[in-house]
Design a protein around this motif. Sequence first.
Motif, PDB file in Angstrom:
ATOM      1  N   ILE A 154       0.850  -1.177   0.000  1.00  0.00           N
ATOM      2  CA  ILE A 154       0.000   0.000   0.000  1.00  0.00           C
ATOM      3  C   ILE A 154       0.896   1.240   0.000  1.00  0.00           C
ATOM      4  O   ILE A 154       1.553   1.526   1.000  1.00  0.00           O
ATOM      5  N   PRO A 155       0.955   1.983  -1.102  1.00  0.00           N
ATOM      6  CA  PRO A 155       1.814   3.179  -1.137  1.00  0.00           C
ATOM      7  C   PRO A 155       1.289   4.267  -0.212  1.00  0.00           C
ATOM      8  O   PRO A 155       0.079   4.363   0.040  1.00  0.00           O
ATOM      9  N   VAL A 156       2.208   5.099   0.295  1.00  0.00           N
ATOM     10  CA  VAL A 156       1.867   6.146   1.252  1.00  0.00           C
ATOM     11  C   VAL A 156       2.445   7.479   0.781  1.00  0.00           C
ATOM     12  O   VAL A 156       3.585   7.542   0.319  1.00  0.00           O
ATOM     13  N   VAL A 157       1.649   8.543   0.907  1.00  0.00           N
ATOM     14  CA  VAL A 157       2.121   9.906   0.662  1.00  0.00           C
ATOM     15  C   VAL A 157       1.778  10.732   1.894  1.00  0.00           C
ATOM     16  O   VAL A 157       0.647  10.684   2.381  1.00  0.00           O
ATOM     17  N   LEU A 158       2.759  11.480   2.408  1.00  0.00           N
ATOM     18  CA  LEU A 158       2.519  12.359   3.548  1.00  0.00           C
ATOM     19  C   LEU A 158       1.926  13.679   3.070  1.00  0.00           C
ATOM     20  O   LEU A 158       2.304  14.189   2.021  1.00  0.00           O
ATOM     21  N   VAL A 159       1.007  14.222   3.865  1.00  0.00           N
ATOM     22  CA  VAL A 159       0.386  15.506   3.550  1.00  0.00           C
ATOM     23  C   VAL A 159       0.601  16.445   4.733  1.00  0.00           C
ATOM     24  O   VAL A 159       0.398  16.063   5.886  1.00  0.00           O
ATOM     25  N   ASP A 160       1.011  17.671   4.431  1.00  0.00           N
ATOM     26  CA  ASP A 160       1.300  18.656   5.472  1.00  0.00           C
ATOM     27  C   ASP A 160       2.375  18.135   6.418  1.00  0.00           C
ATOM     28  O   ASP A 160       2.348  18.392   7.625  1.00  0.00           O
ATOM     29  N   ALA A 161       3.324  17.391   5.866  1.00  0.00           N
ATOM     30  CA  ALA A 161       4.425  16.831   6.649  1.00  0.00           C
ATOM     31  C   ALA A 161       5.538  16.432   5.692  1.00  0.00           C
ATOM     32  O   ALA A 161       5.318  16.292   4.486  1.00  0.00           O
ATOM     33  N   VAL A 162       6.724  16.219   6.256  1.00  0.00           N
ATOM     34  CA  VAL A 162       7.888  15.802   5.467  1.00  0.00           C
ATOM     35  C   VAL A 162       8.492  14.565   6.122  1.00  0.00           C
ATOM     36  O   VAL A 162       8.593  14.498   7.351  1.00  0.00           O
ATOM     37  N   ASP A 163       8.880  13.605   5.325  1.00  0.00           N
ATOM     38  CA  ASP A 163       9.536  12.399   5.826  1.00  0.00           C
ATOM     39  C   ASP A 163      11.032  12.673   5.979  1.00  0.00           C
ATOM     40  O   ASP A 163      11.737  12.871   4.988  1.00  0.00           O
ATOM     41  N   ASP A 164      11.522  12.686   7.207  1.00  0.00           N
ATOM     42  CA  ASP A 164      12.932  12.994   7.449  1.00  0.00           C
ATOM     43  C   ASP A 164      13.870  11.965   6.806  1.00  0.00           C
ATOM     44  O   ASP A 164      15.000  12.285   6.460  1.00  0.00           O
TER      45      ASP A 164
END
Length: 335
Positions: A141-151
């Motif tokens: 299941i692919p994931v995209v962050l919204v209003d956030a950044v993946d460090d």
Amino acid sequence: MKRVGIRDVAERAGVSISTVSNALNRPHMVSERLVDRVRSAADQLGYVPLQAAQQLRAGRSGLLGMTVINIANPFFADMVAGAEDAASTAGLRVLVGNSSDDVAKERDHLELFERVQVEGALVSPFGPLEPWLQRLRGRGIPVVLVDAVDDSGELPSVSFDDLAGGRLAAEHLLATGRRRLAFVGAREEVRQVRERLEGARLAVAAHDGASLEPIWTSRTTSDLGRAFGEQLAARSSAERPEGIVTSNDHLAIGLVHGLISRGVRVPDDVAVVGYDDIEFAAIAGVPLTSVRQPAREMGRTAAEILLARIAGTAGADLGNVIYQPELVVRASTAG
């Protein structure tokens, strides 16, 4: 009323469950007489096939999952609307989980997404979620962050430059001659709030004689904003901040009401800047100066990236999209 199932249809038609399934989904596999018999029984009982089960049998759920921090905040509601805009063009629906500033709820939503096999997940995180996000990805299941950044840089994201936003808000107040500023916000552990405060601090540090007082609230509601406005109004004019940056518009609108209800003039005595530029900001009793975030566009862009990842088409490799702030000046600072 009891839901009519495939077993009920089979009993009414006097056939097996597998015959009902074939007659409704693969009519070429049974005789025309049996197809008519099963369909007649289904019509008599008012049987409606469970779409979710059919989709899962076909290898897809037809759903995108989306978690938001607080759906009561119009910013997040607009973000969901943008995601739904993009999902609907692909024939998908969005299953929304509202965490209400609760890490446990947030994790429960991600576990639900895994169980119902959403085709992709849009996550606006409140707390640390790395193990749960890894589980989703492990399930394909692919994931995209919204209003956030993946460090870690592993997940694509759509975010907002909150450091620049906080700085822009404070610089505006400083430019109007205010030197004694305050930042009113909730939950310093939330990255967005922390960066807004840091941006305001950077602006203040560049001006001799300016100061910034952090004031922390437990929630970001207008009622709580009003209470804090009344508390600030009770201070002497020499101790009261001349300008206030808030972590969102809900707090700011309540804060303005609290100040005015105690005889403090906005913006003459205290100027107030909100954050998000929700619809109500422009029509408040004192129209609110605010840092605009394009919430609907952010949600739409995040969903488009997710859909590209699901389909493996152009845009799937898009990394971090960062929107820049815009200050909308209104009466709460300009008079």
